[in-house]
Design a protein around this motif. Structure first.
Motif, short mmCIF file in Angstrom:
data_model
loop_
_atom_site.label_atom_id
_atom_site.label_comp_id
_atom_site.label_asym_id
_atom_site.label_seq_id
_atom_site.Cartn_x
_atom_site.Cartn_y
_atom_site.Cartn_z
N TYR A 185 0.71 -1.12 -0.19
CA TYR A 185 0.03 0.17 0.03
C TYR A 185 1.03 1.34 -0.12
N PHE A 186 1.98 1.16 0.73
CA PHE A 186 2.61 2.43 0.93
C PHE A 186 3.52 2.71 -0.20
N ASN A 187 3.66 1.63 -0.81
CA ASN A 187 4.93 1.72 -2.11
C ASN A 187 3.79 1.98 -3.59
N ASP A 188 2.60 2.02 -3.25
CA ASP A 188 1.63 2.28 -4.47
C ASP A 188 1.59 1.24 -5.48
N GLU A 189 1.70 -0.13 -4.98
CA GLU A 189 1.60 -1.24 -5.65
C GLU A 189 0.79 -2.13 -4.94
#
Length: 108
Positions: A51-55
């Motif tokens: 989530y926090f790596n936009d994946e």
């Protein structure tokens, strides 16, 4: 295939999570119960890092969870348990009141 940033973060975080897991885990818990709790923490690690790596899609989430699970298991077996840190944390946070409940095994 090169690991993604999310996978690298999941692995790094997974390597540091065993002492945190030991705060919750009780020495009296069975092995399968401890394993299920570790998998739940690995799932949180994998989902969070994706989530926090936009994946935040199917495959990156699954690979993040699996990467975290492997990292947590390897770290616990190679560093945190042999050093006695995780068992001492488990014993210190135990609700049974037994101070020696999580002490590392003695060499024969």
């Amino acid at each position: 295939m090169h690991p993604t940033d999310a996978q690298l973060w999941a692995a790094a975080l997974g390597y540091l999570l065993p002492p945190v897991i030991a705060i919750v885990v009780q020495p009296r818990w069975s092995g399968p119960t401890k394993g299920i709790f570790m998998l739940l923490v690995a799932a949180g690690d994998g989902v969070g890092t994706a989530y926090f790596n936009d994946e935040f899609t199917g495959r990156p989430i699954v690979t993040g969870i699996l990467t975290a699970a492997v990292a947590i298991g390897v770290a616990y077996r190679t560093l945190w348990r042999p050093s006695g840190i995780a068992p001492r944390i488990e014993a210190a946070t135990s609700t049974t009141g037994r101070p020696d409940a999580g002490s590392p095994p003695r060499a024969a």
